[in-house]
Write a protein that holds these residues in place. Structure first.
Motif, PDB file in Angstrom:
ATOM      1  N   GLY A   3       0.975  -1.371  -3.150  1.00  0.00           N
ATOM      2  CA  GLY A   3      -0.239  -1.398  -2.347  1.00  0.00           C
ATOM      3  C   GLY A   3      -0.735  -0.037  -1.947  1.00  0.00           C
ATOM      4  O   GLY A   3       0.041   0.875  -1.649  1.00  0.00           O
ATOM      5  N   ALA A   4      -2.064   0.115  -1.947  1.00  0.00           N
ATOM      6  CA  ALA A   4      -2.683   1.405  -1.648  1.00  0.00           C
ATOM      7  C   ALA A   4      -2.370   1.898  -0.239  1.00  0.00           C
ATOM      8  O   ALA A   4      -2.284   3.101   0.001  1.00  0.00           O
ATOM      9  CB  ALA A   4      -4.186   1.314  -1.850  1.00  0.00           C
ATOM     10  N   ASP A   5      -2.192   0.968   0.724  1.00  0.00           N
ATOM     11  CA  ASP A   5      -1.891   1.399   2.094  1.00  0.00           C
ATOM     12  C   ASP A   5      -0.457   1.037   2.481  1.00  0.00           C
ATOM     13  O   ASP A   5      -0.166   0.669   3.615  1.00  0.00           O
ATOM     14  CB  ASP A   5      -2.890   0.815   3.096  1.00  0.00           C
ATOM     15  CG  ASP A   5      -2.837  -0.702   3.154  1.00  0.00           C
ATOM     16  OD1 ASP A   5      -2.237  -1.303   2.240  1.00  0.00           O
ATOM     17  OD2 ASP A   5      -3.392  -1.274   4.110  1.00  0.00           O
ATOM     18  N   ALA A   6       0.453   1.154   1.509  1.00  0.00           N
ATOM     19  CA  ALA A   6       1.857   0.785   1.739  1.00  0.00           C
ATOM     20  C   ALA A   6       2.485   1.582   2.877  1.00  0.00           C
ATOM     21  O   ALA A   6       3.426   1.108   3.526  1.00  0.00           O
ATOM     22  CB  ALA A   6       2.662   0.984   0.456  1.00  0.00           C
ATOM     23  N   ARG A   7       1.997   2.775   3.139  1.00  0.00           N
ATOM     24  CA  ARG A   7       2.617   3.621   4.165  1.00  0.00           C
ATOM     25  C   ARG A   7       2.501   3.021   5.570  1.00  0.00           C
ATOM     26  O   ARG A   7       3.242   3.388   6.474  1.00  0.00           O
ATOM     27  CB  ARG A   7       2.002   5.023   4.129  1.00  0.00           C
ATOM     28  CG  ARG A   7       2.433   5.815   2.893  1.00  0.00           C
ATOM     29  CD  ARG A   7       1.668   7.128   2.752  1.00  0.00           C
ATOM     30  NE  ARG A   7       2.120   7.883   1.597  1.00  0.00           N
ATOM     31  CZ  ARG A   7       1.738   7.633   0.346  1.00  0.00           C
ATOM     32  NH1 ARG A   7       0.921   6.638   0.085  1.00  0.00           N
ATOM     33  NH2 ARG A   7       2.212   8.367  -0.650  1.00  0.00           N
ATOM     34  N   THR A   8       1.589   2.050   5.747  1.00  0.00           N
ATOM     35  CA  THR A   8       1.428   1.433   7.066  1.00  0.00           C
ATOM     36  C   THR A   8       2.517   0.407   7.345  1.00  0.00           C
ATOM     37  O   THR A   8       2.701   0.005   8.502  1.00  0.00           O
ATOM     38  CB  THR A   8       0.067   0.735   7.168  1.00  0.00           C
ATOM     39  OG1 THR A   8       0.049  -0.385   6.253  1.00  0.00           O
ATOM     40  CG2 THR A   8      -1.062   1.681   6.836  1.00  0.00           C
ATOM     41  N   GLY A   9       3.208  -0.047   6.304  1.00  0.00           N
ATOM     42  CA  GLY A   9       4.225  -1.073   6.494  1.00  0.00           C
ATOM     43  C   GLY A   9       3.660  -2.472   6.628  1.00  0.00           C
ATOM     44  O   GLY A   9       4.386  -3.414   6.950  1.00  0.00           O
ATOM     45  N   ARG A  10       2.366  -2.650   6.376  1.00  0.00           N
ATOM     46  CA  ARG A  10       1.763  -3.975   6.502  1.00  0.00           C
ATOM     47  C   ARG A  10       1.778  -4.744   5.182  1.00  0.00           C
ATOM     48  O   ARG A  10       1.373  -5.892   5.120  1.00  0.00           O
ATOM     49  CB  ARG A  10       0.314  -3.851   6.999  1.00  0.00           C
ATOM     50  CG  ARG A  10       0.217  -3.364   8.446  1.00  0.00           C
ATOM     51  CD  ARG A  10      -1.190  -3.572   8.999  1.00  0.00           C
ATOM     52  NE  ARG A  10      -2.163  -2.723   8.332  1.00  0.00           N
ATOM     53  CZ  ARG A  10      -2.520  -1.512   8.770  1.00  0.00           C
ATOM     54  NH1 ARG A  10      -1.964  -1.019   9.868  1.00  0.00           N
ATOM     55  NH2 ARG A  10      -3.417  -0.797   8.132  1.00  0.00           N
ATOM     56  N   ASN A  11       2.233  -4.100   4.110  1.00  0.00           N
ATOM     57  CA  ASN A  11       2.159  -4.708   2.781  1.00  0.00           C
ATOM     58  C   ASN A  11       3.394  -5.517   2.436  1.00  0.00           C
ATOM     59  O   ASN A  11       4.506  -5.171   2.821  1.00  0.00           O
ATOM     60  CB  ASN A  11       2.031  -3.625   1.705  1.00  0.00           C
ATOM     61  CG  ASN A  11       0.689  -2.955   1.704  1.00  0.00           C
ATOM     62  OD1 ASN A  11      -0.076  -3.099   2.638  1.00  0.00           O
ATOM     63  ND2 ASN A  11       0.409  -2.206   0.650  1.00  0.00           N
ATOM     64  N   HIS A  12       3.190  -6.564   1.649  1.00  0.00           N
ATOM     65  CA  HIS A  12       4.296  -7.179   0.934  1.00  0.00           C
ATOM     66  C   HIS A  12       4.614  -6.301  -0.271  1.00  0.00           C
ATOM     67  O   HIS A  12       3.765  -5.566  -0.765  1.00  0.00           O
ATOM     68  CB  HIS A  12       3.930  -8.583   0.480  1.00  0.00           C
ATOM     69  CG  HIS A  12       3.813  -9.563   1.598  1.00  0.00           C
ATOM     70  ND1 HIS A  12       4.907 -10.168   2.175  1.00  0.00           N
ATOM     71  CD2 HIS A  12       2.722 -10.030   2.257  1.00  0.00           C
ATOM     72  CE1 HIS A  12       4.501 -10.976   3.140  1.00  0.00           C
ATOM     73  NE2 HIS A  12       3.177 -10.903   3.229  1.00  0.00           N
ATOM     74  N   GLY A  13       5.846  -6.393  -0.741  1.00  0.00           N
ATOM     75  CA  GLY A  13       6.219  -5.708  -1.969  1.00  0.00           C
ATOM     76  C   GLY A  13       6.280  -6.686  -3.118  1.00  0.00           C
ATOM     77  O   GLY A  13       6.065  -7.893  -2.950  1.00  0.00           O
TER      78      GLY A  13
END
Length: 315
Positions: A274-284
């Protein structure tokens, strides 16, 4: 009606079989020569062989634009031309030659997904349904009036292979249903809403390369879309190509850098996505099965012996 059929691969084969099983008279078949293109070797039932088994004259062409073929079509004196999976442009003097013109069978819900590989593109894009459309051919590719259209829902675990088998079974009822309407004298059909039209190109190697900045939900659909016998979606690990055969969206949410080999979850190994993975809001993306460069297939938990490191789009 007297029918000339243009078609190729299993889509054309199913269309020809439906015509041969119907009350219509198939007087000539035009098909392409065998191809070595990766996607054209898949679902490659022979239209030529089926026609010859039934004593139908067969013409082999890459493009239907020569004078000899035109004269053969004139002599065939067809009421209608039926096309399915014809891979090159059909000129107006041919598609308008039969008394009722040309009926094209396309494996999408037109006006969406005109062009090539519609099932794969539709699955990747998360469409809720797919289907088959019979439409009258005009000067714009896959843009003519719709005679008949049938759809099926896309299930949450469906692969392109699943959708192929479901939609290919729609070819016969859509084709024969449309021909029956035309034979009955109907001439007014449903105009396509061109504001809704989308057009997609042929699939190629670049289209199956995994970009870990995509959302996990999209990547999971990409993996399902590239199910066997289609070429599998791929990435690189330690400089070597790694094909992703099965995967699911992770239950947990994972932050960090896209492509990071991060965590064991259930039977899978989670890759940050995910493009905004650094926020920690994404599933992997939890990879569950892989194929290595030397052709070995194994569970991801067995392949990834330790967490850490990255999967990358290129070596």
């Amino acid at each position: 009606m007297r029918v000339v059929m243009f078609g190729y691969q299993t889509w054309g084969h199913r269309t020809l079989k439906a015509l041969l099983d119907s009350e219509h008279d198939v007087v000539m078949v035009v098909t392409h020569p065998k191809s070595e293109h990766a996607y054209e070797k898949i679902w490659s039932d022979s239209v030529a062989d089926l026609a010859e088994e039934h004593g139908v004259p067969v013409v082999i062409r890459n493009r239907p634009d020569d004078e000899e073929l035109f004269q053969q079509l004139k002599e065939a004196d067809a009421d209608i031309l039926v096309a399915n999976n014809w891979r090159t442009w059909i000129p107006p003097r041919i598609y308008t030659l039969p008394r009722h013109g040309t009926l094209n069978i396309h494996d999408s819900l037109l006006p969406k997904y005109a062009g090539f590989s519609p099932l794969i593109w539709a699955l990747i894009n998360g469409e809720p349904e797919v289907g088959v459309t019979a439409h009258m051919m005009d000067e714009v590719l896959d843009a003519g009036d719709i005679v008949m259209q049938h759809s099926i829902p896309v299930g949450p675990t469906d692969t392109t292979t699943d959708l192929f088998h479901k939609t290919v079974d729609l070819i016969a009822p859509v084709t024969i249903g449309a021909l029956d309407l035309i034979a009955s004298g109907q001439t007014e059909f449903t105009k396509q809403d061109r504001s809704q039209a989308t057009f997609f190109h042929k699939r190629a190697e670049e289209d199956i390369r995994i970009d870990w900045s995509w959302p996990a939900e999209t990547l999971e659909r990409l993996v399902r879309a590239q199910s066997a016998p289609y070429p599998a979606a791929f990435t690189f690990h330690k400089g070597k190509r790694l094909e992703i055969l099965t995967a699911v969206v992770s239950e947990g949410r994972y932050g960090g850098t896209p492509g990071r080999i991060f965590y064991r979850e259930g039977e899978g190994v989670v890759i940050v996505a995910g493009a905004d993975a650094r926020t920690g809001r994404n599933h992997g993306l939890a990879i569950t099965r892989v194929r290595t460069e030397d052709g070995r297939e194994l569970p991801a938990a067995e392949y990834f012996k330790a967490m850490g490191g990255y999967l990358t789009p290129r070596p």
